[in-house]
Motif scaffolding. Structure first.
Motif, short mmCIF file in Angstrom:
data_model
loop_
_atom_site.label_atom_id
_atom_site.label_comp_id
_atom_site.label_asym_id
_atom_site.label_seq_id
_atom_site.Cartn_x
_atom_site.Cartn_y
_atom_site.Cartn_z
N LEU A 172 -4.36 14.82 49.73
CA LEU A 172 -4.40 16.24 49.43
C LEU A 172 -5.48 16.94 50.25
N THR A 173 -6.64 16.30 50.39
CA THR A 173 -7.70 16.87 51.23
C THR A 173 -7.21 17.02 52.67
N GLN A 209 -4.58 19.89 53.05
CA GLN A 209 -5.19 21.22 53.01
C GLN A 209 -6.02 21.49 54.26
N ASP A 249 -3.28 23.86 55.81
CA ASP A 249 -3.65 25.13 55.21
C ASP A 249 -4.85 25.78 55.88
N LYS A 250 -5.89 25.00 56.19
CA LYS A 250 -7.09 25.56 56.80
C LYS A 250 -7.06 25.47 58.32
N THR A 281 -14.62 18.98 56.60
CA THR A 281 -14.24 18.40 55.31
C THR A 281 -15.23 17.35 54.84
N SER A 329 -11.37 20.86 48.36
CA SER A 329 -9.96 20.58 48.15
C SER A 329 -9.58 20.74 46.68
N SER A 330 -8.36 21.13 46.44
CA SER A 330 -7.86 21.30 45.09
C SER A 330 -6.79 20.26 44.79
N GLY A 359 1.04 20.20 45.81
CA GLY A 359 0.62 19.44 46.98
C GLY A 359 1.12 18.01 46.93
#
Length: 343
Positions: free
Chosen positions: A149-150, A153, A157-158, A254, A288-289, A294
């Motif tokens: 997931l990290t 994202q 996403d980033k 990250t 991260s969420s 995700g």
């Protein structure tokens, strides 16, 4: 890890669970983690009880175990841990559901995140678990949630990685890095992966177009510029990283560890975000969420053959302390899983 059959809590007739227990903070896993029998956790109306079949360790495991940097303690507990153990990743079978839960039923195979996951039973929120990818074992699936997931994202996403871009990934052989290399490759980028000598072949096999051995070469010294830099394990200065970007490039931090007990390297991430508005490049970091959407995206990539966990070694739950020690030694390629035997 020390074993004990003495329960931390007891309740007449209540089901029991075998779990890793941590009662104080400490940097040495052998000193603070032990096995115990606990009362099986009860679920609320909006929770799911999972019979855990596997879990995994990551760098966050150590941070929660050690309570370092101190910035984590408002979440983990100021003086002592709020949770029985620092586990987060789970893969297992739904044992029971709360009265308000829909979409899951006892017997479903799931994966995701939960509190106190180093146990044979754990409670999870429905919005943080998803059906387990059919092609993965429980041990493989348990290595995915937090790290992948990290990576998703950071890359999608980033970093907004897209086809034809040049992408640099530091810490490419680690838990987050092995997923990030695969994702950037899957999105059509040309990937340059940074790792140590013994791990170069592994990251190359994941789809890296170019590999750099950081023990022999300065990966920022070459005149090459990147559209996106995913900085997972680096500690390089922001000025150096910024210079390695194209004029409209994106830096996504990250990770990056320091020995600082207060911020532990997060100050570099904060400075990147403060500096970003004053440069044409995008410099940033994120927390991260964990969410089911995700996880379902990851499952689609796994089912399509575009993403696969790299499992360095599987430990039994009783050897969780040894797994954390192995992680700290820095010789792991990919992930370390924990297996929880079925009853």
């Amino acid at each position: 890890m020390r074993n004990t059959s003495e329960p931390v809590a007891a309740a007449g007739g209540a089901g029991m669970t075998t779990a890793v227990v941590q009662e104080r903070y400490g940097a040495e896993p052998e000193a603070v983690l032990r096995m115990a029998r606990l009362v099986r956790p009860e679920i609320g109306p909006d929770e799911v009880l999972v019979r855990v079949r596997a879990s995994s360790v990551d760098r966050g495991t150590w941070h929660m175990m050690a309570g370092l940097p101190y910035a984590v303690r408002p979440v983990s507990g100021l003086r002592r841990p709020k949770l029985p153990n620092p586990g987060r990743n789970i893969a297992g079978v739904v044992e029971a559901i709360g009265s308000g839960v829909t979409g899951f039923a006892p017997g479903d195979e799931v994966y995701g995140t939960a509190a106190a996951a180093f146990a044979d039973y754990a409670t999870a929120r429905p919005d943080r678990i998803a059906p387990k990818p059919a092609g993965l074992t429980f041990e493989e699936a348990a290595t995915v949630p937090v790290s992948a997931l990290t990576s998703l994202q950071a890359v999608r996403d980033k970093g907004r990685v897209r086809e034809g871009q040049e992408v640099l990934i530091t810490g490419a052989a680690g838990g987050v890095g092995t997923f990030a290399v695969q994702l950037a490759h899957a999105f059509g980028a040309r990937v340059t992966a940074v790792a140590s000598t013994p791990k170069l072949d592994a990251v190359r096999s994941l789809g890296a177009d170019h590999v750099i051995d950081y023990t022999r070469e300065d990966f920022l010294a070459a005149p090459r510029h990147y559209d996106v830099i995913i900085d997972i394990a680096g500690n390089r200065g922001l000025r150096e990283l910024r210079r390695a970007l194209t004029p409209r490039g994106r830096l996504v931090i990250t990770g990056g560890e320091t020995n600082g007990v207060w911020l532990g390297g997060t100050d570099r991430q904060l400075r990147a975000q403060l500096l970003s508005p004053f440069t044409g490049r995008h410099l940033g970091a994120f927390i991260s969420s964990e969410h089911a959407d995700g996880l379902r995206d990851l499952t689609s990539l796994i089912d399509a053959g575009m993403l696969s966990p790299v499992v360095d070694r599987v430990y039994p739950l009783t050897e969780t302390a040894a797994a954390v020690r192995h992680l700290l030694d820095g010789r792991v390629t990919g992930k370390l899983a924990l297996t929880v035997p079925a009853e």
